[in-house]
Design a protein around this motif. Structure first.
Motif, PDB file in Angstrom:
ATOM      1  N   CYS A   1       8.448   0.416 -23.377  1.00 19.23           N
ATOM      2  CA  CYS A   1       9.695  -0.320 -23.577  1.00 19.23           C
ATOM      3  C   CYS A   1      10.792   0.691 -23.934  1.00 19.23           C
ATOM      4  CB  CYS A   1       9.532  -1.341 -24.692  1.00 19.23           C
ATOM      5  SG  CYS A   1      11.087  -2.097 -25.204  1.00 19.23           S
TER       6      CYS A   1
ATOM      7  N   CYS B   1      11.788  -7.350 -27.462  1.00 18.02           N
ATOM      8  CA  CYS B   1      13.103  -6.699 -27.534  1.00 18.02           C
ATOM      9  C   CYS B   1      14.155  -7.492 -26.766  1.00 18.02           C
ATOM     10  CB  CYS B   1      13.024  -5.279 -26.995  1.00 18.02           C
ATOM     11  SG  CYS B   1      12.234  -4.153 -28.159  1.00 18.02           S
TER      12      CYS B   1
ATOM     13  N   CYS C   1      11.790  -0.211 -27.986  1.00 17.24           N
ATOM     14  CA  CYS C   1      10.865  -0.030 -29.113  1.00 17.24           C
ATOM     15  C   CYS C   1       9.784   1.002 -28.823  1.00 17.24           C
ATOM     16  CB  CYS C   1      10.233  -1.361 -29.518  1.00 17.24           C
ATOM     17  SG  CYS C   1       9.057  -2.004 -28.303  1.00 17.24           S
TER      18      CYS C   1
ATOM     19  N   CYS D   1      10.398  -4.811 -23.356  1.00 17.35           N
ATOM     20  CA  CYS D   1       9.357  -5.791 -23.680  1.00 17.35           C
ATOM     21  C   CYS D   1      10.029  -7.130 -23.994  1.00 17.35           C
ATOM     22  CB  CYS D   1       8.492  -5.305 -24.840  1.00 17.35           C
ATOM     23  SG  CYS D   1       9.302  -5.370 -26.448  1.00 17.35           S
TER      24      CYS D   1
HETATM   25 ZN   LIG Z   1      10.394  -3.393 -26.968  1.00 19.94          ZN
END
Ligand SMILES: [Zn+2]
Length: 232
Positions: free
Chosen positions: A20, A38, A23, A35
């Protein structure tokens, strides 16, 4: 994708899972770039719902704008900084397009932003552009343009070195003179149009202000501003 290719892709992603961009956790099937967590929980500003937001206020009394927007609050050392790092320094250009799409989805519902004709990215320094090979703000502009039914106008606003004679200037003026300035190559095309000027991060707003000043010299031009992040 055929079965063999799919096995290969699974195997490769086992060894090198896509992370991601925000993150840095491994993405799972059907996730791309960001993701799910997020995508929903990044620090969105919702400035498209607030006309007198803090980005708009940056320009009050300086340049005349229709509306201003930033998609995220910038948190140093956090997820937004990770994403911008991937976008600017790790060749992850698609992140710019994705964030433009997300921002465009919000702005398309706003009655001011949905009248934008042209989207103009703040031009990079020539040296930066040569090193990077792309302007991250152009990727953001493209993503926005998809959703706003507008066109990206990349080569109309450019950075140039000031050529004004420096012989009789004071020291300060000479220094000022060595700075780059922004020039509009084809003002005719922008006459009477609503232009959305975009950049990656807004901090003091001085670059956007300098670009905006030039754009507003065009007859009948209306100016709005959008960035990926707002940093206090
Ligand atoms: Zn993420």
């Amino acid at each position: 994708m055929n079965l063999q290719r799919s096995y290969l892709a699974d195997f490769v992603s086992l060894l090198f899972p896509e992370l991601c961009a925000a993150c840095r956790e491994s993405l799972v099937a059907n996730e791309h770039l960001l993701c799910t967590d997020c995508r929903f929980n990044l620090p969105y500003t919702n400035f498209h719902l607030q006309a007198d937001n803090i980005v708009a206020r940056q320009f009050w009394g300086k340049i005349n704008i229709e509306a201003a927007f930033a998609l995220f609050y910038f948190n140093k050392g956090g997820k937004i900084q990770n994403m911008l790092h991937q976008l600017k320094y790790n060749g992850q250009q698609q992140i710019g397009n994705l964030l433009g799409n997300i921002a465009g989805g919000q702005l398309a519902k706003n009655e001011i932003f949905n009248t934008v004709d042209y989207i103009i990215p703040v031009p990079l320094h020539k040296k930066r552009f040569r090193e990077r090979g792309y302007n991250q703000s152009t990727r953001f502009a493209e993503g926005l343009a998809d959703k706003l039914n507008a066109a990206v106008e990349e080569d109309n606003l450019v950075r140039v070195k000031s050529t004004e004679t420096q012989t009789h200037k004071s020291r300060f003026a000479r220094f000022e003179n060595m700075q780059e300035v922004f020039v509009i190559i084809n003002p005719e095309k922008l006459k009477g149009k609503h232009v959305l000027l975009v950049d990656d991060v807004i901090t003091t707003g001085s670059t956007l202000e300098a670009c905006g000043e030039q754009l507003l010299k065009v007859e009948g031009l209306k100016l709005s501003i959008a960035t990926i992040a707002y940093a206090e």
